[in-house]
Design an enzyme around this catalytic site. Structure first.
Site, PDB file in Angstrom:
ATOM      1  N   ASP A  30       0.836  -1.213   0.000  1.00 53.20           N
ATOM      2  CA  ASP A  30       0.000   0.000   0.000  1.00 53.20           C
ATOM      3  C   ASP A  30       0.866   1.256   0.000  1.00 53.20           C
ATOM      4  O   ASP A  30       2.013   1.235   0.472  1.00 53.20           O
ATOM      5  CB  ASP A  30      -0.924  -0.030   1.229  1.00 53.20           C
ATOM      6  CG  ASP A  30      -2.073   0.959   1.089  1.00 53.20           C
ATOM      7  OD1 ASP A  30      -2.453   1.287  -0.056  1.00 53.20           O
ATOM      8  OD2 ASP A  30      -2.595   1.410   2.122  1.00 53.20           O
ATOM      9  N   ASN A  32       1.173   3.360  -2.882  1.00 49.60           N
ATOM     10  CA  ASN A  32       1.666   3.747  -4.219  1.00 49.60           C
ATOM     11  C   ASN A  32       1.138   5.121  -4.640  1.00 49.60           C
ATOM     12  O   ASN A  32       1.896   5.961  -5.149  1.00 49.60           O
ATOM     13  CB  ASN A  32       1.188   2.733  -5.276  1.00 49.60           C
ATOM     14  CG  ASN A  32       1.817   1.375  -5.100  1.00 49.60           C
ATOM     15  OD1 ASN A  32       2.737   1.222  -4.325  1.00 49.60           O
ATOM     16  ND2 ASN A  32       1.317   0.393  -5.824  1.00 49.60           N
ATOM     17  N   ARG A  34      -0.125   7.636  -2.807  1.00 49.36           N
ATOM     18  CA  ARG A  34       0.383   8.752  -1.996  1.00 49.36           C
ATOM     19  C   ARG A  34       1.843   9.051  -2.328  1.00 49.36           C
ATOM     20  O   ARG A  34       2.273  10.197  -2.361  1.00 49.36           O
ATOM     21  CB  ARG A  34       0.202   8.448  -0.500  1.00 49.36           C
ATOM     22  CG  ARG A  34      -1.220   8.699  -0.018  1.00 49.36           C
ATOM     23  CD  ARG A  34      -1.469   8.074   1.317  1.00 49.36           C
ATOM     24  NE  ARG A  34      -1.599   6.634   1.202  1.00 49.36           N
ATOM     25  CZ  ARG A  34      -1.457   5.792   2.210  1.00 49.36           C
ATOM     26  NH1 ARG A  34      -1.136   6.241   3.408  1.00 49.36           N
ATOM     27  NH2 ARG A  34      -1.618   4.504   2.028  1.00 49.36           N
ATOM     28  N   SER A  75      -7.785  -5.314  -4.905  1.00 47.56           N
ATOM     29  CA  SER A  75      -8.890  -5.887  -4.128  1.00 47.56           C
ATOM     30  C   SER A  75     -10.200  -5.825  -4.913  1.00 47.56           C
ATOM     31  O   SER A  75     -10.306  -5.087  -5.909  1.00 47.56           O
ATOM     32  CB  SER A  75      -9.049  -5.106  -2.821  1.00 47.56           C
ATOM     33  OG  SER A  75      -9.628  -3.840  -3.073  1.00 47.56           O
ATOM     34  N   ASN A  78     -11.198  -2.347  -5.185  1.00 49.03           N
ATOM     35  CA  ASN A  78     -10.402  -1.421  -5.995  1.00 49.03           C
ATOM     36  C   ASN A  78     -11.031  -1.139  -7.372  1.00 49.03           C
ATOM     37  O   ASN A  78     -10.659  -0.169  -8.039  1.00 49.03           O
ATOM     38  CB  ASN A  78      -8.958  -1.937  -6.179  1.00 49.03           C
ATOM     39  CG  ASN A  78      -8.111  -1.845  -4.925  1.00 49.03           C
ATOM     40  OD1 ASN A  78      -7.210  -2.652  -4.693  1.00 49.03           O
ATOM     41  ND2 ASN A  78      -8.371  -0.843  -4.085  1.00 49.03           N
ATOM     42  N   ARG A 200      -4.947  -1.756   8.857  1.00 52.52           N
ATOM     43  CA  ARG A 200      -6.159  -2.551   8.659  1.00 52.52           C
ATOM     44  C   ARG A 200      -5.895  -3.610   7.596  1.00 52.52           C
ATOM     45  O   ARG A 200      -4.891  -3.564   6.876  1.00 52.52           O
ATOM     46  CB  ARG A 200      -7.321  -1.654   8.241  1.00 52.52           C
ATOM     47  CG  ARG A 200      -7.039  -0.768   7.038  1.00 52.52           C
ATOM     48  CD  ARG A 200      -8.252   0.094   6.663  1.00 52.52           C
ATOM     49  NE  ARG A 200      -7.915   1.055   5.622  1.00 52.52           N
ATOM     50  CZ  ARG A 200      -7.731   2.362   5.821  1.00 52.52           C
ATOM     51  NH1 ARG A 200      -7.858   2.880   7.028  1.00 52.52           N
ATOM     52  NH2 ARG A 200      -7.419   3.162   4.816  1.00 52.52           N
TER      53      ARG A 200
HETATM   54  C1  IPE Z   1      -5.573  -2.560  -0.021  1.00 51.77           C
HETATM   55  O1  IPE Z   1      -5.268  -1.242  -0.168  1.00 51.77           O
HETATM   56  C2  IPE Z   1      -5.552  -3.260  -1.328  1.00 51.77           C
HETATM   57  C3  IPE Z   1      -4.235  -3.467  -1.917  1.00 51.77           C
HETATM   58  C4  IPE Z   1      -3.097  -3.094  -1.408  1.00 51.77           C
HETATM   59  C5  IPE Z   1      -4.228  -4.165  -3.175  1.00 51.77           C
HETATM   60  P1  IPE Z   1      -6.372  -0.100  -0.334  1.00 51.77           P
HETATM   61  O2  IPE Z   1      -5.650   1.155  -0.539  1.00 51.77           O
HETATM   62  O3  IPE Z   1      -7.362  -0.494  -1.376  1.00 51.77           O
HETATM   63  O4  IPE Z   1      -7.108  -0.147   1.072  1.00 51.77           O
HETATM   64  P2  IPE Z   1      -7.916   0.984   1.854  1.00 51.77           P
HETATM   65  O5  IPE Z   1      -8.918   1.560   0.877  1.00 51.77           O
HETATM   66  O6  IPE Z   1      -6.934   2.007   2.295  1.00 51.77           O
HETATM   67  O7  IPE Z   1      -8.530   0.279   3.003  1.00 51.77           O
HETATM   68  C1  IPE Z   2      -1.873   0.109  -3.206  1.00 44.47           C
HETATM   69  O1  IPE Z   2      -1.576   1.454  -3.322  1.00 44.47           O
HETATM   70  C2  IPE Z   2      -2.083  -0.548  -4.548  1.00 44.47           C
HETATM   71  C3  IPE Z   2      -3.486  -0.818  -4.865  1.00 44.47           C
HETATM   72  C4  IPE Z   2      -4.483  -0.691  -4.038  1.00 44.47           C
HETATM   73  C5  IPE Z   2      -3.765  -1.263  -6.206  1.00 44.47           C
HETATM   74  P1  IPE Z   2      -2.707   2.570  -3.315  1.00 44.47           P
HETATM   75  O2  IPE Z   2      -3.090   2.866  -4.721  1.00 44.47           O
HETATM   76  O3  IPE Z   2      -3.847   2.160  -2.449  1.00 44.47           O
HETATM   77  O4  IPE Z   2      -1.944   3.776  -2.708  1.00 44.47           O
HETATM   78  P2  IPE Z   2      -2.514   4.824  -1.647  1.00 44.47           P
HETATM   79  O5  IPE Z   2      -2.953   4.032  -0.452  1.00 44.47           O
HETATM   80  O6  IPE Z   2      -3.664   5.534  -2.302  1.00 44.47           O
HETATM   81  O7  IPE Z   2      -1.369   5.710  -1.370  1.00 44.47           O
HETATM   82 MG    MG Z   3      -4.177   2.424  -0.467  1.00 44.28          MG
END
Ligand code: IPE
Ligand code: IPE
Ligand code: MG
Length: 252
Positions: A30, A32, A34, A75, A78, A200
């Site tokens: 998680d 990426n 940000r 997920s 997503n 979480r």
């Molecule tokens: C969890 O991250 C899913 C993956 C890393 C693939 P999210 O960024 O989707 O989770 P939330 O929305 O912060 O709970």
């Molecule tokens: C996790 O990074 C990768 C996926 C959920 C696909 P994010 O895209 O959720 O990155 P943040 O949490 O918004 O920074």
């Molecule tokens: Mg995320």
């Protein structure tokens, strides 16, 4: 919690046969988006930058002797992101699976997809099928890639399949339900690492994480370094897992 016994070895101690090495490490990659926004880049640049880190963690965990690694890539929730981001992530997944499969195969890695495959594009589905078939007999390490994966959907799917197989309520036990999960024959994760600062599960391995240990780091996935993985393994080695029981007195 008791202190670490003196003879306790840790990963960074370079033990050839480390005590308390997790058999299965699962990772929520998680942060990426940000990471990219902080640099003034589009979110998709963060997803691209994260790919190299997958290679790095597989090397570090492989060298440590970890046999099962699961990475959470996409997920079931997503899909609710903007279409351009979803398409971008799917494109990256396609590229990674296509370009990395052969190398992983040469290293003896078995690749398993966890999640739904019916909503994936044809090209991605073909690469996934090919990767799973090509690597199915490999034994050095199992790499599970969770995409279009959700823990709740996985449990619901298992229940539906159990019912459609005509299995009676009395026959449904934990071992039976395990067989209907995407992770059948994969041991439960001993250690779950989440990068990016959130604390979480976000619908990851809900059933399988019942007794997992957790390690959270604020570092965004594209900034992850080997030292944080080593720290997570060391921290795991210092944990006392009781599985609801009580610790046996040392030496007994
Ligand atoms: C969890 O991250 C899913 C993956 C890393 C693939 P999210 O960024 O989707 O989770 P939330 O929305 O912060 O709970
Ligand atoms: C996790 O990074 C990768 C996926 C959920 C696909 P994010 O895209 O959720 O990155 P943040 O949490 O918004 O920074
Ligand atoms: Mg995320």
């Amino acid at each position: 919690m008791s202190s670490i016994p003196e003879n306790k070895q840790t990963i960074s101690g370079n033990s050839p046969n480390p005590i308390d090495l997790p058999l299965h490490v699962a990772i929520i990659m998680d942060g990426n988006g940000r990471w990219a926004l902080k640099k003034g880049l589009p979110r998709i640049a963060g997803h691209r930058a994260g790919v190299d880190k997958i290679r790095m963690i597989l090397n570090v965990l492989g060298e440590a002797g970890v046999k099962f690694v699961t990475i959470y890539a996409f997920s079931t929730e997503n899909w609710s992101r903007p279409k351009s981001e979803v398409l971008g992530i799917m494109g990256i997944l396609e590229d990674v699976i296509e370009t990395e499969t052969e190398r992983l195969h040469q290293s003896g890695v078995r690749i398993i997809h966890l999640g739904r495959s019916d909503r994936l594009g044809r090209k991605l589905k073909t690469s996934v099928d090919h990767a799973q078939n090509l690597t199915k007999h490999n034994q050095a390490m199992t790499l599970c890639i969770a995409f279009d994966y959700g823990g709740r959907a996985e449990i619901l799917r298992a229940i539906k399949q159990i019912l459609s197989d005509g299995i009676s309520g009395q026959e449904i036990e934990e071992t039976l339900l395990n067989k209907y999960l995407y992770t059948h024959n994969i041991p439960d994760p001993d250690l779950i690492i989440r990068t990016g600062g959130e604390k979480r599960l976000s619908n990851f391995l809900l059933w399988q994480s019942a007794y997992s240990e957790f390690y959270f780091t604020p570092v965004h996935w594209p900034d992850l370094q080997a030292k944080q993985i080593v720290e997570a393994l060391d921290e795991f080695a210092s944990r006392r897992r009781r599985f609801g029981s009580i610790e046996k007195a040392l030496g007994s």
